[in-house]
Design a protein around this motif. Sequence first.
Motif, PDB file in Angstrom:
ATOM      1  N   MET A  92       0.831  -1.213   0.000  1.00 28.56           N
ATOM      2  CA  MET A  92       0.000   0.000   0.000  1.00 28.56           C
ATOM      3  C   MET A  92       0.864   1.260   0.000  1.00 28.56           C
ATOM      4  N   TYR A 124       0.779   4.014  -2.607  1.00 25.52           N
ATOM      5  CA  TYR A 124      -0.181   5.106  -2.558  1.00 25.52           C
ATOM      6  C   TYR A 124       0.315   6.293  -1.740  1.00 25.52           C
ATOM      7  N   ASN A 155       0.778   9.412  -3.906  1.00 25.30           N
ATOM      8  CA  ASN A 155      -0.539   9.765  -4.408  1.00 25.30           C
ATOM      9  C   ASN A 155      -1.387  10.444  -3.315  1.00 25.30           C
ATOM     10  N   ASP A 156      -1.442   9.807  -2.142  1.00 33.44           N
ATOM     11  CA  ASP A 156      -2.272  10.329  -1.049  1.00 33.44           C
ATOM     12  C   ASP A 156      -1.704  11.629  -0.484  1.00 33.44           C
ATOM     13  N   THR A 161      -2.667  14.317  -2.822  1.00 28.62           N
ATOM     14  CA  THR A 161      -4.085  14.668  -2.637  1.00 28.62           C
ATOM     15  C   THR A 161      -4.258  15.584  -1.424  1.00 28.62           C
ATOM     16  N   MET A 162      -3.544  15.264  -0.346  1.00 30.59           N
ATOM     17  CA  MET A 162      -3.675  16.077   0.865  1.00 30.59           C
ATOM     18  C   MET A 162      -3.035  17.450   0.683  1.00 30.59           C
ATOM     19  N   ARG A 218      -2.956  19.026  -2.192  1.00 27.22           N
ATOM     20  CA  ARG A 218      -3.936  19.745  -3.018  1.00 27.22           C
ATOM     21  C   ARG A 218      -5.080  20.277  -2.181  1.00 27.22           C
ATOM     22  N   ARG A 219      -5.425  19.520  -1.141  1.00 30.41           N
ATOM     23  CA  ARG A 219      -6.490  19.979  -0.248  1.00 30.41           C
ATOM     24  C   ARG A 219      -6.097  21.320   0.374  1.00 30.41           C
ATOM     25  N   PHE A 221     -10.646  10.691   7.446  1.00 29.73           N
ATOM     26  CA  PHE A 221      -9.333  10.316   6.912  1.00 29.73           C
ATOM     27  C   PHE A 221      -8.838   9.041   7.589  1.00 29.73           C
ATOM     28  N   ARG A 222      -8.985   8.973   8.901  1.00 31.50           N
ATOM     29  CA  ARG A 222      -8.423   7.835   9.629  1.00 31.50           C
ATOM     30  C   ARG A 222      -9.213   6.558   9.417  1.00 31.50           C
ATOM     31  N   MET A 226     -10.257   5.706   6.499  1.00 27.22           N
ATOM     32  CA  MET A 226     -10.079   5.382   5.077  1.00 27.22           C
ATOM     33  C   MET A 226      -8.765   4.635   4.860  1.00 27.22           C
ATOM     34  N   PRO A 227      -8.668   3.894   3.732  1.00 19.99           N
ATOM     35  CA  PRO A 227      -7.454   3.100   3.502  1.00 19.99           C
ATOM     36  C   PRO A 227      -6.306   3.931   2.949  1.00 19.99           C
ATOM     37  N   MET A 228      -6.198   5.192   3.342  1.00 19.91           N
ATOM     38  CA  MET A 228      -5.132   6.028   2.801  1.00 19.91           C
ATOM     39  C   MET A 228      -3.801   5.739   3.504  1.00 19.91           C
ATOM     40  N   ALA A 229      -2.716   6.177   2.851  1.00 18.85           N
ATOM     41  CA  ALA A 229      -1.383   5.914   3.381  1.00 18.85           C
ATOM     42  C   ALA A 229      -1.206   6.600   4.732  1.00 18.85           C
ATOM     43  N   ASP A 230      -0.517   5.916   5.666  1.00 21.99           N
ATOM     44  CA  ASP A 230      -0.228   6.517   6.970  1.00 21.99           C
ATOM     45  C   ASP A 230       0.569   7.789   6.749  1.00 21.99           C
ATOM     46  N   LEU A 242     -11.091   3.333  14.398  1.00 25.24           N
ATOM     47  CA  LEU A 242     -10.604   4.602  14.945  1.00 25.24           C
ATOM     48  C   LEU A 242     -10.087   4.428  16.360  1.00 25.24           C
ATOM     49  N   ARG A 265      -6.412  -1.954   7.709  1.00 27.62           N
ATOM     50  CA  ARG A 265      -6.502  -1.403   6.360  1.00 27.62           C
ATOM     51  C   ARG A 265      -7.489  -2.185   5.496  1.00 27.62           C
ATOM     52  N   ARG A 313     -10.800  -0.991   6.483  1.00 27.61           N
ATOM     53  CA  ARG A 313     -11.080   0.370   6.003  1.00 27.61           C
ATOM     54  C   ARG A 313     -11.513   0.399   4.548  1.00 27.61           C
ATOM     55  N   LEU A 371      -8.657   9.432  -2.264  1.00 27.98           N
ATOM     56  CA  LEU A 371      -8.021   8.786  -1.106  1.00 27.98           C
ATOM     57  C   LEU A 371      -8.491   7.337  -0.935  1.00 27.98           C
ATOM     58  N   TYR A 372      -9.640   7.002  -1.530  1.00 31.81           N
ATOM     59  CA  TYR A 372     -10.069   5.599  -1.575  1.00 31.81           C
ATOM     60  C   TYR A 372      -9.417   4.897  -2.773  1.00 31.81           C
ATOM     61  N   HIS A 373      -8.574   5.642  -3.508  1.00 30.87           N
ATOM     62  CA  HIS A 373      -7.824   5.116  -4.644  1.00 30.87           C
ATOM     63  C   HIS A 373      -8.725   4.662  -5.786  1.00 30.87           C
TER      64      HIS A 373
END
Lengths: 253, 319
Positions: free
Chosen positions: A1, A4, A7-8, A11-12, A14-15, A91-92, A94-98, B53, B73, B76, B104-106
Amino acid sequence: MTSYALNDSWTMTRRELAHWARQPAQVLVALVFPVMLLLMFGYLIGGGRGVDGEYLDFLVPGMFALTMVFGLEGTMLAVTQDLDKGVIDRFRSMPMADGAVLVGRSAADMLQSALGLAVLTAVAYVLGWRAHGTFGAFLGALGLLLLLRFAMLWIGILLALVAGKPEMVQAVQILVWPVGFLSNALAAPQSMPDWLGTVVEWNPLSQTATAVRDLFGAPGAETGHVWAAVAWPLALLAVFFPLAVRKFGALDE
Amino acid sequence: MTDAIVVEGVRKRYGDTHALDGLDLRVGRGTVHALLGPNGAGKTTLVRILSTLLRPDGGLVEVAGHDAVTRAREVRRRIGLLGQHAALDEELGGRQNLEMFGRLYHLGARHARVRAGELLERFGLADTGRKAVKRYSGGMRRRLDLAASLLTDPEVLFLDEPTTGLDPRGRAEVWAAVRSLVGGGTTVLLTTQYLEEADQLADRIAVLDRGRLVADGTADELKALAGGDRIDVVLRDGGQLGAAVALLPLAPAEVSVDVDRRLLSAPAAGRMKVLTGVLRALEDAGVEAEDVALRRPTLDEVFLHLTDDPAATPAKETV
């Protein structure tokens, strides 16, 4: 993972940029504030206690370093505001990168600080300030300043995670200002009582300011502080970066 | 087929407070399960543990076939979460929010954009343009939050008090959105303080009290536990309460009397038969009633019944 992670993080980032686009006034204020400080100390207060030579040669690098330290408040405010909102929970979950949340924050803050330095440099130039060193030394000085900012950034993130609430930022502001002014940013330590001068010389901000003066070729600048200006921020990062990342991962436990 | 949610002996404490005290719960795939309980019962703690969480102090937690602690993960990727507070970026617009979460969910930039458009359309937010979420009404915000929870068509959806703080219209909007999910195969775990909400939306209701499960069954089964429907009689003259208890066709032991409100309340399993009997008896005795009403038991009554003796350890009643 981990594929990502970039990528992630992008994205953050850009936010944060989207936030800027939404609130250009806030960005502008953040850029103008150090300029105001420069004008105030350069002309209104007319300091330069114990400084040999042109005060601008002394003050401008000091203001650069001071601006980097004050950036801590902006970081802390932004992180506490995020924590206070439910969006961090999403965010937490979701499967986004740590760490993408923190990387996005730091990318945006570093960008803002780089922009701030550019504006401040331009204003100083208009006022008649000049860097006397080589272009390479000039870039090295900017690098040292941004390194200091990067260390402050992670201190800000950790403080925000510990404080939790935006209201707590005020408490930290009270602490940041003395740290900012108990330095050689505005006045030479030689002009101060011995004990104070010692405190001031040990301040990481002072180390960076001194090294930057040296690299800018300011007349009468102390030499040999560049390594301290590299070592101090790295030491701070070695402590605060892992603490902040760990604290973020352990939120709510 | 395994259950979508498996909770076994889960414990979580904050200082001296046992937020969850050895909780067991199973939620079947494709069902809507409500968690009902007062503030502090442990509902939100459980949802936060299930949605990765929060780490439990002990016990087993499995969501969509994966351990929520060791394989967070994987969990999630399969869940959606609608928390108590809007989990949205308030500074950005609705589309910006959904596209960001989609990336972010890819989902990929293009798919994220398409999906955001679909969901905005579906939840009646297509015309919100660039308006920042902080300027949305409560109902709009909730719908966008729900849309964000559905970006990936999650296998399991958690809704933590989805209608708390909404006006009746906002509540109806959220209910309609949840109903439209049912049948799509999504498993929904919903927490609520309102019996009516659980009643309207859920296949099964689990009642939580002080970190333990005290009952788990269908709405009808739970109401039957609390004695089914009740009749309320408000008398014009409070002085006649005692006489009325004796002459009404009700078992005196089951009648509760509230002197301040001049109110008698009793179980009324026979509904219409009890109602006509009471009206006739009142008229025959010349006792004037201000109001007579049949009603379902309230959450308070179900709850008081299920947690009758606060000193005793609440026994798990499986119905």
